[in-house]
Write an enzyme that holds these catalytic residues in place. Structure first.
Site, PDB file in Angstrom:
ATOM      1  CE  LYS A 118      -4.699   1.116   0.224  1.00  0.00           C
ATOM      2  NZ  LYS A 118      -5.568   0.474  -0.212  1.00  0.00           N
ATOM      3  CG  ASP A 158      -7.439   3.108  -1.025  1.00  0.00           C
ATOM      4  OD1 ASP A 158      -8.120   2.550  -1.432  1.00  0.00           O
ATOM      5  OD2 ASP A 158      -7.347   4.301   0.047  1.00  0.00           O
TER       6      ASP A 158
HETATM    7  P1  NDP Z   1     -12.950   8.072  -3.050  1.00  0.00           P
HETATM    8  O1  NDP Z   1     -11.968   8.662  -2.674  1.00  0.00           O
HETATM    9  O2  NDP Z   1     -13.224   8.047  -4.378  1.00  0.00           O
HETATM   10  O3  NDP Z   1     -14.078   8.252  -2.202  1.00  0.00           O
HETATM   11  C1  NDP Z   1     -13.875   8.452  -0.273  1.00  0.00           C
HETATM   12  C2  NDP Z   1     -15.286   8.791  -0.777  1.00  0.00           C
HETATM   13  O4  NDP Z   1     -15.234   8.285   1.725  1.00  0.00           O
HETATM   14  C3  NDP Z   1     -16.001   9.996  -0.445  1.00  0.00           C
HETATM   15  O5  NDP Z   1     -16.924  10.346  -0.328  1.00  0.00           O
HETATM   16  C4  NDP Z   1     -15.094  10.828   0.695  1.00  0.00           C
HETATM   17  O6  NDP Z   1     -15.295  12.367   1.063  1.00  0.00           O
HETATM   18  C5  NDP Z   1     -15.214   9.357   1.933  1.00  0.00           C
HETATM   19  N1  NDP Z   1     -14.003  10.336   2.776  1.00  0.00           N
HETATM   20  C6  NDP Z   1     -13.077   9.497   2.496  1.00  0.00           C
HETATM   21  N2  NDP Z   1     -12.619   9.966   3.824  1.00  0.00           N
HETATM   22  C7  NDP Z   1     -13.325  10.251   4.722  1.00  0.00           C
HETATM   23  C8  NDP Z   1     -13.413   9.996   6.368  1.00  0.00           C
HETATM   24  N3  NDP Z   1     -12.149  10.429   7.087  1.00  0.00           N
HETATM   25  N4  NDP Z   1     -14.756  11.067   6.571  1.00  0.00           N
HETATM   26  C9  NDP Z   1     -15.617  10.744   6.058  1.00  0.00           C
HETATM   27  N5  NDP Z   1     -15.901  11.005   4.603  1.00  0.00           N
HETATM   28  C10 NDP Z   1     -14.595  10.391   3.608  1.00  0.00           C
HETATM   29  O7  NDP Z   1     -12.862   6.205  -2.827  1.00  0.00           O
HETATM   30  P2  NDP Z   1     -12.821   4.950  -3.245  1.00  0.00           P
HETATM   31  O8  NDP Z   1     -14.450   4.742  -3.165  1.00  0.00           O
HETATM   32  O9  NDP Z   1     -11.974   4.408  -3.141  1.00  0.00           O
HETATM   33  O10 NDP Z   1     -12.493   4.646  -1.138  1.00  0.00           O
HETATM   34  C11 NDP Z   1     -13.400   4.510   0.154  1.00  0.00           C
HETATM   35  C12 NDP Z   1     -13.411   3.507   0.622  1.00  0.00           C
HETATM   36  O11 NDP Z   1     -13.150   2.152  -0.310  1.00  0.00           O
HETATM   37  C13 NDP Z   1     -12.256   3.359   1.047  1.00  0.00           C
HETATM   38  O12 NDP Z   1     -12.055   3.166   2.411  1.00  0.00           O
HETATM   39  C14 NDP Z   1     -10.660   2.052   0.260  1.00  0.00           C
HETATM   40  O13 NDP Z   1      -9.447   2.092   1.180  1.00  0.00           O
HETATM   41  C15 NDP Z   1     -11.845   0.863   0.173  1.00  0.00           C
HETATM   42  N6  NDP Z   1     -11.486   0.623  -0.959  1.00  0.00           N
HETATM   43  C16 NDP Z   1     -11.668   1.291  -1.763  1.00  0.00           C
HETATM   44  C17 NDP Z   1     -11.253   0.054  -3.122  1.00  0.00           C
HETATM   45  C18 NDP Z   1     -11.295   0.940  -4.836  1.00  0.00           C
HETATM   46  O14 NDP Z   1     -11.229  -0.179  -5.910  1.00  0.00           O
HETATM   47  N7  NDP Z   1     -10.986   2.078  -5.020  1.00  0.00           N
HETATM   48  C19 NDP Z   1     -10.727  -1.354  -3.357  1.00  0.00           C
HETATM   49  C20 NDP Z   1     -11.207  -1.775  -1.959  1.00  0.00           C
HETATM   50  C21 NDP Z   1     -10.993  -0.842  -0.193  1.00  0.00           C
HETATM   51  P3  NDP Z   1     -14.821  13.372   0.017  1.00  0.00           P
HETATM   52  O15 NDP Z   1     -15.474  13.890  -1.156  1.00  0.00           O
HETATM   53  O16 NDP Z   1     -15.619  14.758   0.981  1.00  0.00           O
HETATM   54  O17 NDP Z   1     -13.880  13.031   0.233  1.00  0.00           O
END
Ligand code: NDP
Length: 438
Positions: A118, A158
């Site tokens: 990571k 991510d």
């Molecule tokens: P994105 O950046 O596309 O979206 C993240 C979302 O979560 C946004 O809506 C963001 O809000 C919100 N967010 C981020 N940090 C916080 C926080 N501290 N408190 C509240 N809301 C928050 O990321 P992903 O959708 O790719 O990832 C989401 C989760 O899924 C993570 O935990 C990631 O590790 C996990 N994941 C992702 C994978 C992938 O293929 N993308 C694979 C496996 C797991 P804002 O717009 O305000 O930042």
């Protein structure tokens, strides 16, 4: 744990991730002394390599900005290091080590030959121009490129790293190394990407929920679903739930959540995708457009629903939230995000014996299709949408079977936490034993 805490001080999320795995694994290791004698668990919890570097870049006003870059190469026992890059101001060594540690088990569960890693940076893409993001990515890759490669370490996206960032990172790698290889996954379709990769994590989390529900003769059809986040994972979780006849009533971002009791149908979802991916706006704008409630500074766990799909970030569901969810009738939780539930919340789920799919199993679809992207890159042949989706579906079923195999308790209850931890561990541990002290 005393050793882990002493060697990795102030890395609370890393301690949390190791503790959860250790609690599942120690009884299994006691029954299988070969793993104990070779100190496999202690070795898995020690990264093979940690790289920390300076990322200087110029903002649009010509000012010098400095961020910190990281890559944690956790385990290469069953394949090249593989895991995403996160760009978010909260990124630090402990968070990336927790994510890399989880990734080792997750990647093993996928059935594909991928080790765990990571990386990322405390850079915040929010509010930056495309040119600033490009200059940052180019500087980040200028250092990272000497540590990665298609057979060495293959990063992906991510939080904060989507198609735009992967494009800039890939462009810089290609320019420096003069090679067009599958060094990153999540690439664009026209230049080495795989169909279904953007959808994979969300689709996979929904397939996993369906598998869990099927053990009770149930399905998502007609179910009200609570989804958090509004990024990549949340968007495609919503799309797949809609396809399967469920209704998503919430989405969130770091400033609050929206509650739309009529459901976020495909047309409204298209608005969210444009809002978040192109206009890079706040989820509050959805409530203004569709005249529904917006809850500032809150998370959606107080809303009534049959199923929950946490898809934002770590530790977003605490004990009280877990009680609220279950009190409101939630029967299944499938984690799209990594470690979104605190240990206390997990205890509540297990006590109430609901269907709980932890992230390392439920969200493994993303890295699984990344693995399929690597395969297509090696063959230099793309697969169709149907081919990739069908392989993703098969992999999620297989992960579910592994969890059932290792996690079924005497009374028939499937403890997916134990199932995923032991199921992910065995393949890596056996490879470590076979390869000696390397
Ligand atoms: P994105 O950046 O596309 O979206 C993240 C979302 O979560 C946004 O809506 C963001 O809000 C919100 N967010 C981020 N940090 C916080 C926080 N501290 N408190 C509240 N809301 C928050 O990321 P992903 O959708 O790719 O990832 C989401 C989760 O899924 C993570 O935990 C990631 O590790 C996990 N994941 C992702 C994978 C992938 O293929 N993308 C694979 C496996 C797991 P804002 O717009 O305000 O930042």
């Amino acid at each position: 744990m005393a050793m882990i805490k002493a060697k990795n001080p102030a890395e609370q999320e890393f301690h949390q991730a190791v503790q959860e795995v250790a609690e599942s694994l120690i009884p299994f290791i006691e029954e299988n002394p070969k793993y104990k004698h070779a100190r496999i668990l202690e070795r898995i919890a020690e990264p093979e390599r940690v790289i920390i570097f300076c990322v200087p870049w110029l903002d649009d006003l010509g000012g010098v900005q400095i961020n910190r870059g990281f890559r944690i190469e956790m385990s290469s026992s069953i394949g090249p290091y593989k895991g995403g890059l996160r760009f978010h101001p909260t990124v630090n060594l402990g968070i990336l080590k927790f994510l890399a540690f989880e990734q080792v088990f997750k990647n093993s569960l996928t059935t594909l030959p991928m080790g765990g890693g990571k990386g990322g940076s405390d850079f915040d893409p929010k509010g930056k121009s495309d040119n600033e993001v490009m200059r940052f990515c180019q500087s980040f890759m200028t250092e990272l490129c000497r540590h990665i490669g298609p057979d060495t370490d293959v990063p992906a996206g991510d939080i904060g790293v989507g198609g735009r960032e992967i494009g800039f990172l890939f462009g810089q790698y290609k320019r420096i190394r003069n090679e067009f290889t599958g060094v990153l996954t999540g690439k664009g379709i026209g230049w080495g990407g795989s169909l279904i990769r953007p959808e994979a994590t969300g689709y996979g989390a929904v397939y996993f929920a369906e598998e869990m529900l099927q053990t009770k003769g149930d399905s998502l059809k007609g179910k009200t679903c609570i989804v958090s986040g509004s990024g990549n994972v949340a968007q495609f979780t919503t799309e797949k739930i809609n396809q399967l006849g469920g209704k998503v009533v919430t989405l969130s971002d770091s400033t609050g959540f929206i509650h739309d009791p009529d459901g976020i149908d495909d047309e409204k979802l298209a608005y969210v995708i444009d809002l978040k991916n192109n206009r890079r706006g706040r989820i509050k704008e959805y409530a203004d457009k569709y005249r529904c409630q917006y809850h500032d500074g809150e998370r959606p766990w107080s809303i009534r629903g049959d199923a929950a799909f946490p898809s934002a970030t770590e530790n977003e569901i605490n004990e009280e939230d877990a009680r609220k969810l279950i009190g409101n009738g939630c029967k299944v939780i499938s984690e799209g995000a990594n470690m979104p539930s605190t240990p206390e919340a997990i205890e509540v789920y297990l006590k109430h014996k609901i269907l709980y799919g932890p992230g390392k199993a439920a969200n493994a679809g993303g890295v699984a299709v990344s693995g399929l992207e690597m395969t297509q890159n090696s063959m230099r042949l793309p697969w169709t949408r149907q081919e990739v989706d069908s392989r993703l579906h098969t992999i999620m079923k297989s992960i579910h079977e592994t969890c059932v195999k290792f996690g079924t308790e005497k009374d028939g209850f499937v403890n997916y936490v134990i199932g995923a931890n032991i199921g992910g561990f065995v393949k890596v541990a056996d490879a470590m034993l076979a390869q000696g002290l390397v």
